[in-house]
Design a protein around this motif. Structure first.
Motif, short mmCIF file in Angstrom:
data_model
loop_
_atom_site.label_atom_id
_atom_site.label_comp_id
_atom_site.label_asym_id
_atom_site.label_seq_id
_atom_site.Cartn_x
_atom_site.Cartn_y
_atom_site.Cartn_z
N CYS A 53 0.82 -1.20 0.00
CA CYS A 53 0.00 0.00 0.00
C CYS A 53 0.86 1.26 0.00
O CYS A 53 2.02 1.25 0.44
N GLU A 55 0.53 3.79 1.95
CA GLU A 55 0.86 4.20 3.31
C GLU A 55 2.11 3.49 3.82
O GLU A 55 2.97 4.11 4.47
N CYS A 96 -6.65 1.10 4.42
CA CYS A 96 -7.13 -0.25 4.72
C CYS A 96 -6.79 -0.58 6.18
O CYS A 96 -6.03 0.13 6.85
N CYS A 99 -3.03 -0.88 7.00
CA CYS A 99 -2.32 0.40 7.07
C CYS A 99 -2.68 1.16 8.35
O CYS A 99 -1.84 1.84 8.93
ZN LIG Z 1 -3.29 -0.38 3.10
#
Ligand SMILES: [Zn+2]
Length: 148
Positions: A53, A55, A96, A99
């Motif tokens: 991700c 992040e 998400c 994260c």
């Molecule tokens: Zn994520």
């Protein structure tokens, strides 16, 4: 358009995403207490589960640039890259669950209830939250203080 430059940095970071499978580009910009900024974007993989991700990418860059303990706030956004080369999208993109857990780690290390600003790809709509709202009663480094 948004007036927060951190969101614009996140939108710009999304243009550096490697997202050939989903074509959903996510960008994240992390600001330090001193105003330094680290950015990241999602990076997919042909072995889908290995994608990371934005992040996480940005948190790793922030650790290198100024340390997790100096993070002040985080902006995340996502969408598709339009014909004009800019990030576009109507829906506000939030982090998400994984994260949120990683941001909680940085929050507990920094001792700050970090602000996480989610934005739509167009940069026209934002939602600001504290990490304690995004992952209430989360498990973090503080929970390990009694480990032997
Ligand atoms: Zn994520």
């Amino acid at each position: 358009m948004t007036k927060d430059p951190l969101i614009e940095r996140a939108r710009a970071a999304a243009l550096g995403a490697y997202a050939p499978y989903s074509r959903f580009s996510v960008g994240c910009a992390i600001e330090s207490v001193d105003g330094a900024i680290a950015v990241g974007a999602n990076m997919e993989n042909a072995c889908y589960r290995l994608g990371i991700c934005a992040e996480l990418s940005a948190l790793a860059a922030a650790q290198q640039a100024f340390g997790l303990e100096n993070i002040a706030r985080i902006a995340v956004t996502g969408g598709h890259v339009g014909d004009d080369g800019a990030l576009a999208g109507d829906a506000v993109v939030t982090s998400c669950g994984g994260c949120r857990q990683s941001i909680l780690e940085a929050a507990q290390v920094s001792g700050r209830d970090l602000e996480v600003i989610a934005s739509n790809g167009n940069g026209t709509e934002t939602r600001s939250s504290r990490i304690s709202e995004l992952i209430p009663h989360g498990f973090g480094p503080a929970n390990l203080k009694d480990a032997g």
